[in-house]
Scaffold this motif. Structure first.
Motif, PDB file in Angstrom:
ATOM      1  N   TYR A 204       0.810  -1.210   0.000  1.00  0.00           N
ATOM      2  CA  TYR A 204       0.000   0.000   0.000  1.00  0.00           C
ATOM      3  C   TYR A 204       0.845   1.261   0.000  1.00  0.00           C
ATOM      4  O   TYR A 204       0.435   2.291  -0.557  1.00  0.00           O
ATOM      5  N   ARG A 205       2.036   1.213   0.563  1.00  0.00           N
ATOM      6  CA  ARG A 205       2.927   2.372   0.448  1.00  0.00           C
ATOM      7  C   ARG A 205       3.262   2.633  -1.016  1.00  0.00           C
ATOM      8  O   ARG A 205       3.303   3.782  -1.463  1.00  0.00           O
ATOM      9  N   ALA A 206       3.528   1.560  -1.757  1.00  0.00           N
ATOM     10  CA  ALA A 206       3.850   1.713  -3.181  1.00  0.00           C
ATOM     11  C   ALA A 206       2.639   2.225  -3.956  1.00  0.00           C
ATOM     12  O   ALA A 206       2.786   3.029  -4.891  1.00  0.00           O
ATOM     13  N   PHE A 207       1.441   1.784  -3.581  1.00  0.00           N
ATOM     14  CA  PHE A 207       0.229   2.274  -4.239  1.00  0.00           C
ATOM     15  C   PHE A 207       0.023   3.760  -3.966  1.00  0.00           C
ATOM     16  O   PHE A 207      -0.210   4.554  -4.883  1.00  0.00           O
ATOM     17  N   PRO A 214      -4.909   8.479  -4.175  1.00  0.00           N
ATOM     18  CA  PRO A 214      -5.296   9.366  -3.069  1.00  0.00           C
ATOM     19  C   PRO A 214      -4.246   9.347  -1.968  1.00  0.00           C
ATOM     20  O   PRO A 214      -3.561   8.348  -1.760  1.00  0.00           O
ATOM     21  N   ASP A 215      -4.093  10.441  -1.275  1.00  0.00           N
ATOM     22  CA  ASP A 215      -3.149  10.525  -0.167  1.00  0.00           C
ATOM     23  C   ASP A 215      -3.867  10.042   1.091  1.00  0.00           C
ATOM     24  O   ASP A 215      -4.372  10.830   1.880  1.00  0.00           O
ATOM     25  N   ALA A 216      -3.923   8.718   1.245  1.00  0.00           N
ATOM     26  CA  ALA A 216      -4.729   8.150   2.329  1.00  0.00           C
ATOM     27  C   ALA A 216      -3.964   7.113   3.145  1.00  0.00           C
ATOM     28  O   ALA A 216      -4.566   6.279   3.806  1.00  0.00           O
ATOM     29  N   THR A 220      -6.114   4.655   5.762  1.00  0.00           N
ATOM     30  CA  THR A 220      -6.612   3.435   5.133  1.00  0.00           C
ATOM     31  C   THR A 220      -6.307   2.214   5.992  1.00  0.00           C
ATOM     32  O   THR A 220      -5.146   1.947   6.324  1.00  0.00           O
ATOM     33  N   ALA A 221      -7.346   1.478   6.355  1.00  0.00           N
ATOM     34  CA  ALA A 221      -7.187   0.252   7.144  1.00  0.00           C
ATOM     35  C   ALA A 221      -7.317  -0.953   6.234  1.00  0.00           C
ATOM     36  O   ALA A 221      -8.123  -0.962   5.289  1.00  0.00           O
ATOM     37  N   ARG A 222      -6.519  -1.979   6.504  1.00  0.00           N
ATOM     38  CA  ARG A 222      -6.560  -3.218   5.755  1.00  0.00           C
ATOM     39  C   ARG A 222      -6.416  -4.390   6.724  1.00  0.00           C
ATOM     40  O   ARG A 222      -5.884  -4.234   7.826  1.00  0.00           O
ATOM     41  N   VAL A 235      -7.909 -15.691  11.827  1.00  0.00           N
ATOM     42  CA  VAL A 235      -8.474 -14.374  12.118  1.00  0.00           C
ATOM     43  C   VAL A 235      -7.591 -13.299  11.487  1.00  0.00           C
ATOM     44  O   VAL A 235      -6.360 -13.414  11.469  1.00  0.00           O
ATOM     45  N   GLN A 236      -8.229 -12.271  10.958  1.00  0.00           N
ATOM     46  CA  GLN A 236      -7.497 -11.111  10.446  1.00  0.00           C
ATOM     47  C   GLN A 236      -7.874  -9.882  11.263  1.00  0.00           C
ATOM     48  O   GLN A 236      -9.020  -9.725  11.689  1.00  0.00           O
ATOM     49  N   VAL A 237      -6.908  -9.016  11.471  1.00  0.00           N
ATOM     50  CA  VAL A 237      -7.065  -7.836  12.320  1.00  0.00           C
ATOM     51  C   VAL A 237      -6.971  -6.598  11.443  1.00  0.00           C
ATOM     52  O   VAL A 237      -5.990  -6.422  10.711  1.00  0.00           O
ATOM     53  N   SER A 238      -7.988  -5.730  11.513  1.00  0.00           N
ATOM     54  CA  SER A 238      -7.985  -4.516  10.712  1.00  0.00           C
ATOM     55  C   SER A 238      -7.128  -3.445  11.384  1.00  0.00           C
ATOM     56  O   SER A 238      -7.337  -3.098  12.548  1.00  0.00           O
ATOM     57  N   LEU A 239      -6.147  -2.938  10.644  1.00  0.00           N
ATOM     58  CA  LEU A 239      -5.261  -1.887  11.141  1.00  0.00           C
ATOM     59  C   LEU A 239      -5.024  -0.864  10.044  1.00  0.00           C
ATOM     60  O   LEU A 239      -5.028  -1.194   8.852  1.00  0.00           O
ATOM     61  N   VAL A 240      -4.789   0.382  10.442  1.00  0.00           N
ATOM     62  CA  VAL A 240      -4.325   1.386   9.488  1.00  0.00           C
ATOM     63  C   VAL A 240      -2.930   0.975   9.038  1.00  0.00           C
ATOM     64  O   VAL A 240      -2.089   0.601   9.859  1.00  0.00           O
ATOM     65  N   ILE A 241      -2.684   1.020   7.733  1.00  0.00           N
ATOM     66  CA  ILE A 241      -1.462   0.416   7.203  1.00  0.00           C
ATOM     67  C   ILE A 241      -0.195   1.055   7.754  1.00  0.00           C
ATOM     68  O   ILE A 241       0.833   0.387   7.882  1.00  0.00           O
TER      69      ILE A 241
END
Length: 270
Positions: A204-207, A214-216, A220-222, A235-241
């Protein structure tokens, strides 16, 4: 290369199966999506016309482009050799499970062990719509799926069509999983989980580094994989990248690999 290959159309469940297989057996996981922008950068540096065209257009312009141009900008054929190069650069231990739409019979090194997941088209479409939300345009992904199916059929390679593919994939790779090498203990398993999560951050940094993006990055959480000690945890944990903590990413009640479990008490998902 010590690689187990999983191919298939978009929405076939490749990522989920690879994630669960790696977690259960102590494998390194090669996340194809996490290499998307690194591969695009290589194609741009090489002057590939479709890659350069992709970067010139806005997302809306890409979506309105003719189907053949959109397929070319996907870089399906170009990413195959890049994927092989990535995997050659990885350590030989433990085994790596690699997945992606670009995993096609013609791009694999001789002697590769590979299987393709091809559940019914309506199953794939439902998964993609659930992933991308209402109003999502499916044409590109469905056309790409048709092309992958046709190539796989021509090659006569191993295919799994059931929706819950993990048990069959485990049986298909049973000899390789028995022979290993697998992760040598919980500490190495923990490193592999962290490696997978760090790959998402880099993706996501590269994106967000793209001028049209967008400058997000700060909002942005993934989903990130839980880095707990349970090999069965999915289980997956949602975090801001940009906020991946230095300590293990854990779902509530889950314990890290180096914290002993009290007798009769378990916080792990079963």
């Amino acid at each position: 290369m010590n690689v187990l290959w999983i191919g298939g159309p978009p929405g076939s469940g490749k990522t989920t199966v690879a994630r669960r297989l790696a977690r259960l057996h102590g494998l390194r996981r090669y996340d194809s999506d996490a290499r998307t922008w690194a591969h695009r950068d290589l194609a741009v540096k090489a002057g590939h016309p479709a890659a350069l065209r992709f970067e010139e257009l806005t997302p809306a312009q890409r979506a309105a482009a003719p189907m053949e141009e959109r397929l070319a900008m996907w870089l399906q054929a170009e990413r195959g050799p890049m994927t092989v190069a990535d995997l050659r650069a990885l350590p030989s231990s433990p085994l790596t499970v690699a997945e992606g739409t670009q995993v096609l019979p013609g791009m694999l090194p001789p002697g590769s062990r590979a299987v393709w997941l091809v559940p019914p088209a309506e199953v794939r479409l439902a998964r993609l719509r659930a992933r991308h939300g209402p109003g999502w345009a499916a044409e590109l992904y469905l056309r790409l799926g048709e092309l992958i199916e046709a190539e796989v059929e021509r090659a006569g390679v191993a295919v799994i069509t059931r929706e819950d593919a993990l048990p069959e994939v485990e049986r298909f790779f049973a000899a390789e999983l028995a022979a290993g090498p697998l992760a040598r203990g919980p500490e190495e398993r923990a490193r592999l989980l962290r490696e997978a999560n760090e790959a998402v951050v880099e993706q996501y940094r590269a994106f967000f580094a793209r001028p049209w993006s967008p400058d997000a990055s700060e909002t942005t959480a993934r989903p990130f994989v839980c880095e707990c000690a349970d090999p069965r945890c999915d289980v997956q944990v949602s975090l801001v990248i940009e906020r991946l903590p230095p300590e293990p990413v854990l779902a509530p009640g889950h314990r890290p690999w180096n914290r002993p479990e009290r007798a009769g008490v378990s916080g792990q998902s079963r």
